[in-house]
Design an enzyme around this catalytic site. Structure first.
Site, PDB file in Angstrom:
ATOM      1  NE  ARG A   1      51.673  32.044  55.863  1.00 37.65           N
ATOM      2  CZ  ARG A   1      52.304  33.018  56.516  1.00 37.65           C
ATOM      3  NH1 ARG A   1      52.862  34.022  55.837  1.00 37.65           N
ATOM      4  NH2 ARG A   1      52.365  33.016  57.819  1.00 37.65           N
TER       5      ARG A   1
ATOM      6  CG  HIS B   1      22.930  61.806  59.575  1.00 36.74           C
ATOM      7  ND1 HIS B   1      23.160  62.043  58.242  1.00 36.74           N
ATOM      8  CD2 HIS B   1      21.577  61.853  59.736  1.00 36.74           C
ATOM      9  CE1 HIS B   1      22.005  62.244  57.625  1.00 36.74           C
ATOM     10  NE2 HIS B   1      21.036  62.115  58.501  1.00 36.74           N
TER      11      HIS B   1
ATOM     12  CD  GLN C   1      45.675  32.189  21.494  1.00 29.95           C
ATOM     13  OE1 GLN C   1      46.334  32.627  22.434  1.00 29.95           O
ATOM     14  NE2 GLN C   1      46.149  32.112  20.254  1.00 29.95           N
TER      15      GLN C   1
ATOM     16  CB  SER D   1      46.983  47.292  73.057  1.00 29.27           C
ATOM     17  OG  SER D   1      48.063  48.210  73.041  1.00 29.27           O
TER      18      SER D   1
ATOM     19  NE  ARG E   1      45.773  35.528  24.744  1.00 32.87           N
ATOM     20  CZ  ARG E   1      46.218  34.764  25.750  1.00 32.87           C
ATOM     21  NH1 ARG E   1      46.513  33.494  25.551  1.00 32.87           N
ATOM     22  NH2 ARG E   1      46.351  35.249  26.963  1.00 32.87           N
TER      23      ARG E   1
ATOM     24  NE  ARG F   1      49.631  32.325  33.757  1.00 36.37           N
ATOM     25  CZ  ARG F   1      50.463  31.476  33.167  1.00 36.37           C
ATOM     26  NH1 ARG F   1      51.319  30.789  33.892  1.00 36.37           N
ATOM     27  NH2 ARG F   1      50.436  31.324  31.862  1.00 36.37           N
TER      28      ARG F   1
END
Length: 484
Positions: free
Chosen positions: A14, A155, A237, A285, A325, A334
């Site tokens: 999106r 630092h 495969q 905010s 496999r 996926r």
């Protein structure tokens, strides 16, 4: 092949670019499967198998699925519990002359794995071009502020001065490494090709009556028709899931770079020295109306953490692929592969948006320098006193006492650093009083920072972007707009 009938684009699509979201869409996935079936049929026909011209023509005319075909495929998959076979049958309904030869000799991974490699290569190209635009934008910023002195931090404690531009080159250098790594991964990518159920090409050897030469030519021809220069010489495969590790590594590295860069910007926003873009109507905010939260940089950090950990998923998946496999990779990949590229795409869009609207506050930067510079200038003051005939140890002791007095004013009383005023008032330093302003010039504390910026941009950034592919991308980049 495991049934996973959603094949939905992850939620992050999106907010990703339309191009990246489309690349990993169901529409493009199944369109690509059909192109792969067409390539296989064309190659098999060229090498002598009896495939009618009408079959090829019908396949060419129906490479894109319409809504009705998606509905048919969904019903087929629900019945057969096999996504690839559902689409073989669906394709056969609109290309009936080809129904008997679609997927001839192939295993499911012929379309699923080869399609993934096509998507990965295209996605890497998209990121490669998009990252070039980000690098270009930050290089403009670095050049603009090449010589603006700013307090350095080690630092997260005040340290020797640097410049705003020099600090930016630190970000740029890491982005250049990411650009190199993404290009390497893309250019190294191969094709699974035509390998059969366990990688032995046995089914194709049968199709061609034991002609090994034709089987090898089939593999080469389909690879070429699919736009790849080479196929992996051996596979099981599937193509080795180690490839996914190599692909996600540069994306994870980009995530680390983006996280560091965005964290620096968040800290600078707190110091009120540099801020990311903030629209006139933007709300920082819901309760504290004065706030200007660095939400873009925070989003980059948030997504970058997600991007960095996705490679771990690929490592684990690769490590548990038994023999030729197992299927526990399928549903995982996926999600992981599209999510990695979609996330990287959003990170780069947000980075570009930030880079194109950074706001620098030189007066705030100068004020912070003025609070710390007197302490940093003590060595210069001592050296000036020695040149004026003073004793180094005596000068050191004088400046030590005054420094501690000034530090007490700052830390215990909350007052300004008045070390230089104390030096001016001490008769011991009368020989160099007229030099104090020069000794306190911030530009005398930045070393070769401006020259380093110039050289870095000229010798590293410009050459990295100087290719026809990237020049066009940078020129056409435009402004990055965020969807939300």
């Amino acid at each position: 092949m495991e049934s996973f009938d959603t094949y939905q684009t992850p939620l992050s699509s999106r907010y990703a670019s339309k191009e990246m979201a489309h690349l990993f869409s169901a529409e493009n996935r199944f369109h690509t499967w059909r192109k792969l079936w067409l390539n296989l049929a064309v190659a098999e026909k060229q090498l002598g198998l009896s495939i009618p011209d009408e079959a090829i023509e019908q396949m060419k005319a129906n490479l894109h699925l319409d809504a009705e075909q998606f509905d048919i495929a969904a019903k087929e998959e629900k019945k057969r519990r096999h996504d690839v076979m559902a689409h073989v049958h669906t394709f056969g309904q609109v290309a009936p002359a080809a129904a008997g030869i679609i997927h001839l000799g192939a295993t499911s991974c012929y379309v699923t794995d080869n399609a993934d490699l096509i998507f990965i290569r295209e996605a890497l190209t998209m990121l490669f071009k998009k990252l070039a635009v980000v690098i270009d934008r930050f290089s403009v910023f670095a050049a603009q502020y090449r010589d603006l002195p700013t307090l350095g931090f080690t630092h997260f404690q005040p340290a020797q001065l640097t410049t705003v531009g020099k600090r930016t080159t630190l970000w740029l250098q890491e982005l250049l490494w990411d650009l190199r790594n993404i290009k390497r991964a893309r250019d190294d990518l191969g094709f699974r090709g035509v390998k059969g159920t366990t990688g032995t090409q046995a089914s194709f050897l049968t199709l061609f009556d034991g002609d090994h030469d034709k089987v090898e030519k089939l593999d080469s021809l389909v690879t070429s028709l699919s736009g790849f220069s080479y196929a992996y010489p051996v596979t099981s495969q599937t193509y080795s899931r180690k490839i996914d590790i190599d692909v996600l590594a540069p994306l994870a590295g980009l995530g680390a770079t983006a996280h560091k860069l965005a964290t620096d910007l968040r800290l600078l926003a707190n110091l009120k020295e540099v801020e990311e873009p903030f629209e006139s109507t933007q709300i920082g905010s819901s309760a504290m109306a004065y706030k200007r939260n660095p939400m873009r940089s925070e989003r980059i950090c948030s997504l970058s953490r997600h991007l960095m950990v996705l490679q771990q998923n690929a490592l684990m998946t690769s490590s548990v692929q038994w023999f030729e496999r197992t299927l526990d990779d399928s549903a995982n990949r996926r999600i992981t592969l599209p999510e990695a590229f979609l996330t990287a795409d959003i990170v780069l869009t947000t980075l570009q948006n930030v880079s194109e609207g950074l706001v620098v506050y030189p007066k705030v930067i100068a004020r912070r320098i003025s609070q710390e510079l007197p302490f940093m200038a003590t060595e210069n003051i001592i050296m000036a006193m020695v040149k004026a005939g003073g004793d180094r140890q005596e000068a050191h002791e004088k400046i030590r006492v005054l420094s501690h007095e000034a530090a007490h004013q700052v830390k215990s009383e909350g007052l300004e650093n008045d070390l230089i005023d104390r030096v001016r008032r001490d008769p011991y330093f009368d020989p160099i009083t007229s030099q104090l302003d020069e000794l306190l010039d911030p530009r005398s504390f930045i070393g070769r920072a401006p020259e380093q910026v110039d050289k870095f941009l000229k010798e590293w950034v410009t050459p990295a972007l100087d290719s026809e592919e990237l020049r066009a991308s940078v020129q056409a980049g435009g402004k990055a707009e965020l969807n939300v």
